[in-house]
Design a protein around this motif. Sequence first.
Motif, short mmCIF file in Angstrom:
data_model
loop_
_atom_site.label_atom_id
_atom_site.label_comp_id
_atom_site.label_asym_id
_atom_site.label_seq_id
_atom_site.Cartn_x
_atom_site.Cartn_y
_atom_site.Cartn_z
N ALA A 153 0.91 -1.52 0.11
CA ALA A 153 -0.06 0.10 -0.09
C ALA A 153 0.93 1.21 0.16
O ALA A 153 0.69 2.16 -0.64
CB ALA A 153 -1.11 -0.03 1.24
N GLU A 154 1.89 1.31 0.66
CA GLU A 154 2.76 2.43 0.78
C GLU A 154 3.42 2.63 -0.18
O GLU A 154 3.61 3.75 -1.11
CB GLU A 154 3.78 2.41 2.04
N ARG A 189 0.91 4.48 -2.62
CA ARG A 189 0.90 5.75 -2.23
C ARG A 189 2.28 6.55 -2.83
O ARG A 189 2.13 7.72 -3.23
CB ARG A 189 0.89 6.19 -0.73
N LEU A 249 -7.31 3.65 -2.45
CA LEU A 249 -6.97 2.62 -1.65
C LEU A 249 -8.05 2.56 -0.46
O LEU A 249 -8.42 3.54 0.21
CB LEU A 249 -5.64 2.55 -0.86
N ASP A 252 -6.48 -0.76 3.23
CA ASP A 252 -5.37 -0.64 2.30
C ASP A 252 -5.14 -2.18 1.50
O ASP A 252 -3.95 -2.39 1.18
CB ASP A 252 -3.96 -0.09 2.85
#
Length: 177
Positions: free
Chosen positions: A46-47, A50, A79, A83
């Motif tokens: 998820a990061e 981003r 998301l 996430d």
Amino acid sequence: MEITPKAVAIPKETDHLEQGRYGPIYPRTPACYGFTIIADVKPGRAEAIRNHGHVLAKALEDDPHLLAPLKLHYLRWVLFDDDTRFMYQGIFDTDFDKYTEDAVALFGKVGVNTVFENLVGFPEDWKTNPEAFVRYVREHQCPSFIEYGEYPYVSADEIKKALRVKSALSEMLDQLQ
């Protein structure tokens, strides 16, 4: 010329639609063309998704016309579900086949990876295999069933042209004062 807002209901069945290279060609709607995919995020990525958003924003800061070949109106990434799921939504002026082929070619040309690489099941050979890219998108597509346009069937280029005319007219009127 008055512009009348318009909505179109999109049929669930697509067998009757013209077939393109990669499946049905969805009709142009008042919102032009587009697609939405929803897919599972690879665990722990998820990061990275981003961060990819920041990378794309920076690339567009450096070259505002980077995505111009895609004829995009809007692009939205979300998301959700803590996430674990990702939604991609794009609205653009070309049909699905052309958009996806142009996207694969553009990413390859500028050496940019796609955010989709962070999604479960996305093909590793997408840069050399547009068919696999398209198949993934089609398998994860969530077709809309109604689309609305406040300014229906207007292309991004037409909108930009109208804004240039407005700016020039405003500048001319300011000079007259």
